[in-house]
Design an enzyme around this catalytic site. Structure first.
Site, PDB file in Angstrom:
ATOM      1  N   TYR A 281       0.906  -1.253  -0.010  1.00  0.00           N
ATOM      2  CA  TYR A 281       0.144   0.117  -0.044  1.00  0.00           C
ATOM      3  C   TYR A 281       0.840   1.333  -0.012  1.00  0.00           C
ATOM      4  O   TYR A 281       0.441   2.419  -0.516  1.00  0.00           O
ATOM      5  CB  TYR A 281      -1.060  -0.120   1.096  1.00  0.00           C
ATOM      6  CG  TYR A 281      -2.113  -0.841   0.766  1.00  0.00           C
ATOM      7  CD1 TYR A 281      -3.225  -0.419   0.017  1.00  0.00           C
ATOM      8  CD2 TYR A 281      -2.274  -2.338   1.172  1.00  0.00           C
ATOM      9  CE1 TYR A 281      -4.423  -1.305  -0.477  1.00  0.00           C
ATOM     10  CE2 TYR A 281      -3.364  -3.038   0.904  1.00  0.00           C
ATOM     11  CZ  TYR A 281      -4.356  -2.547  -0.227  1.00  0.00           C
ATOM     12  OH  TYR A 281      -5.321  -3.324  -0.332  1.00  0.00           O
TER      13      TYR A 281
ATOM     14  N   ASP B 199      -8.272   5.585  -5.004  1.00  0.00           N
ATOM     15  CA  ASP B 199      -7.489   6.990  -5.258  1.00  0.00           C
ATOM     16  C   ASP B 199      -8.294   8.221  -4.883  1.00  0.00           C
ATOM     17  O   ASP B 199      -9.743   8.122  -4.833  1.00  0.00           O
ATOM     18  CB  ASP B 199      -6.971   6.897  -6.569  1.00  0.00           C
ATOM     19  CG  ASP B 199      -8.024   6.855  -7.619  1.00  0.00           C
ATOM     20  OD1 ASP B 199      -8.910   7.624  -7.865  1.00  0.00           O
ATOM     21  OD2 ASP B 199      -8.078   5.959  -8.567  1.00  0.00           O
TER      22      ASP B 199
ATOM     23  N   HIS C 120     -14.938   1.482  -0.634  1.00  0.00           N
ATOM     24  CA  HIS C 120     -13.710   0.743  -0.245  1.00  0.00           C
ATOM     25  C   HIS C 120     -12.748   1.593   0.345  1.00  0.00           C
ATOM     26  O   HIS C 120     -11.493   1.068   0.417  1.00  0.00           O
ATOM     27  CB  HIS C 120     -13.279   0.041  -1.641  1.00  0.00           C
ATOM     28  CG  HIS C 120     -14.257  -0.953  -2.195  1.00  0.00           C
ATOM     29  ND1 HIS C 120     -14.140  -1.832  -3.393  1.00  0.00           N
ATOM     30  CD2 HIS C 120     -15.424  -1.758  -1.582  1.00  0.00           C
ATOM     31  CE1 HIS C 120     -15.115  -2.510  -3.678  1.00  0.00           C
ATOM     32  NE2 HIS C 120     -15.631  -2.483  -2.457  1.00  0.00           N
TER      33      HIS C 120
ATOM     34  N   CYS D 198       0.067   6.423  15.879  1.00  0.00           N
ATOM     35  CA  CYS D 198      -1.494   7.030  15.846  1.00  0.00           C
ATOM     36  C   CYS D 198      -1.210   8.533  16.366  1.00  0.00           C
ATOM     37  O   CYS D 198      -0.905   8.563  17.394  1.00  0.00           O
ATOM     38  CB  CYS D 198      -2.438   5.967  16.188  1.00  0.00           C
ATOM     39  SG  CYS D 198      -4.003   7.061  16.325  1.00  0.00           S
TER      40      CYS D 198
ATOM     41  N   THR E 174     -15.787  -0.891 -14.337  1.00  0.00           N
ATOM     42  CA  THR E 174     -15.634  -2.040 -13.244  1.00  0.00           C
ATOM     43  C   THR E 174     -16.018  -3.267 -13.787  1.00  0.00           C
ATOM     44  O   THR E 174     -16.873  -3.581 -14.519  1.00  0.00           O
ATOM     45  CB  THR E 174     -16.271  -1.576 -12.034  1.00  0.00           C
ATOM     46  OG1 THR E 174     -16.415  -2.605 -10.950  1.00  0.00           O
ATOM     47  CG2 THR E 174     -17.932  -1.295 -12.140  1.00  0.00           C
TER      48      THR E 174
ATOM     49  N   GLU F  35     -14.675  -3.030 -22.218  1.00  0.00           N
ATOM     50  CA  GLU F  35     -15.332  -4.229 -22.989  1.00  0.00           C
ATOM     51  C   GLU F  35     -16.346  -4.770 -22.036  1.00  0.00           C
ATOM     52  O   GLU F  35     -16.625  -4.266 -20.911  1.00  0.00           O
ATOM     53  CB  GLU F  35     -14.156  -5.348 -22.988  1.00  0.00           C
ATOM     54  CG  GLU F  35     -13.732  -5.706 -21.691  1.00  0.00           C
ATOM     55  CD  GLU F  35     -12.204  -6.551 -21.527  1.00  0.00           C
ATOM     56  OE1 GLU F  35     -11.627  -6.456 -22.622  1.00  0.00           O
ATOM     57  OE2 GLU F  35     -11.979  -7.153 -20.379  1.00  0.00           O
TER      58      GLU F  35
END
Ligand code: BJW
Length: 236
Positions: free
Chosen positions: A56, A94, A109, A136, A176, A203
């Site tokens: 990530y 993003d 998500h 944190c 998607t 597609e």
């Protein structure tokens, strides 16, 4: 497409592909380079946090270098000009919709640009690496993880999404594959509610047969054309 007032737009990795962000399931996509179970499940994170944090960190750094493309710009224009309800539900982590100027965006998500502390539950804007297990900013525990939704976890704001679908006159799916639930099921929910459905994708996707209409081509062309149609002819 007359009498359209409320719209739900679902976007996936395909809308960011022409900005240079890898999709997941295409040839050479992210899931060909990494096992899903290793990098996109809570079990994978528990097994090997360094691998997941490195994956990530790499993607966060890459995304920060990318720019919105004409498809993001067109959705932002729709957001600015559409007088009816609009909810842009993105599966993408993003921030290219926001950087294009869109405001009515929901990240089902999660987002790369938040850190989630699993000790105190705080979510903090984050652009740096996590591999060195930084504390944190709220509770100082070294329990940060990317604020993204992995397999087996509940996507965010599902009630808000289903409520928008229930009020919608049009459901549009962009870029998607229709491989991941619950997003892949939205088109069937929309059909049961007699809502108009449209797919814009490079597609035909796994779920193409569920849409009333499906257009194939790059998002950078299909999306601006569709937005022109909506702003030129829709009921606003
Ligand atoms: C272009 C283009 C261009 C390219 N122009 N187009 C068995 C049956 C049914 C469900 C399950 C099952 N077993 C388990 C499940 C549930 C599971 C699931 O769906 N598994 C499937 C593998 C079957 N789902 C979950 O666990 C979810 N949680 C859940 O279900 O909770 C319970 C629940 C129940 C009921 C209601 C609510 C909740 C969580 C899923 C989390 C997904 N997380 C990821 C990672 C996020 C963080 C990160 O980014 O790393 O999300 S996985 C990955 O896939 C990412 C994406 O958002 C998601 C979807 O991918 P997307 O966007 O569709 O990308 P691609 O690559 O697949 O497709 C790109 C498309 O673009 C292609 O079609 C191209 O053709 C096209 N394209 N270039 C236009 N230029």
């Amino acid at each position: 497409m007359t009498d359209i007032r409320n719209i739900v737009v679902l976007t996936g990795a395909g809308i960011s592909a022409e900005s240079g962000i890898d999709t997941f399931r295409s040839d050479g996509g992210l899931w060909e380079q990494h096992r899903i179970e290793d990098v996109a499940t809570p079990e994978g994170f528990a097994r090997d946090p360094e691998l997941v944090l490195r994956f990530y960190d790499m993607r966060r750094e890459a995304i920060l270098q990318k720019r919105p493309n004409p498809a993001h710009d067109a959705i932002a224009r729709l957001d600015a000009e559409w007088q009816g309800e609009l909810l842009i539900v993105t599966q993408n982590v993003d921030d290219l919709h926001e950087r294009a100027g869109a405001r009515r965006v929901l990240h089902m998500h999660g987002t790369h640009l938040n850190a989630w502390c699993t000790s105190c539950d705080a979510r903090t804007p984050w652009t740096g690496p996590m591999i060195d297990r930084p504390p944190c900013p709220v509770c100082e525990a070294r329990s940060l993880r990317p604020d993204v939704v992995w397999f087996g976890e509940m996507p965010y704001e599902m009630e808000r999404i289903y409520s928008a679908i229930h009020r919608a006159d049009l459901f549009v799916s962009i870029g998607t594959s229709g491989a991941v639930y619950p997003a892949a099921g939205f088109v069937r929910d929309a059909r049961q509610l007699n809502i108009e459905t449209l797919e814009l994708n490079l597609e035909r996707s796994q779920g193409s047969q569920w849409f009333h209409r499906s257009r194939q081509g790059p998002a950078s062309q299909l999306v601006p054309d569709w937005v022109d149609e909506m702003l030129g002819t829709g009921t606003r």
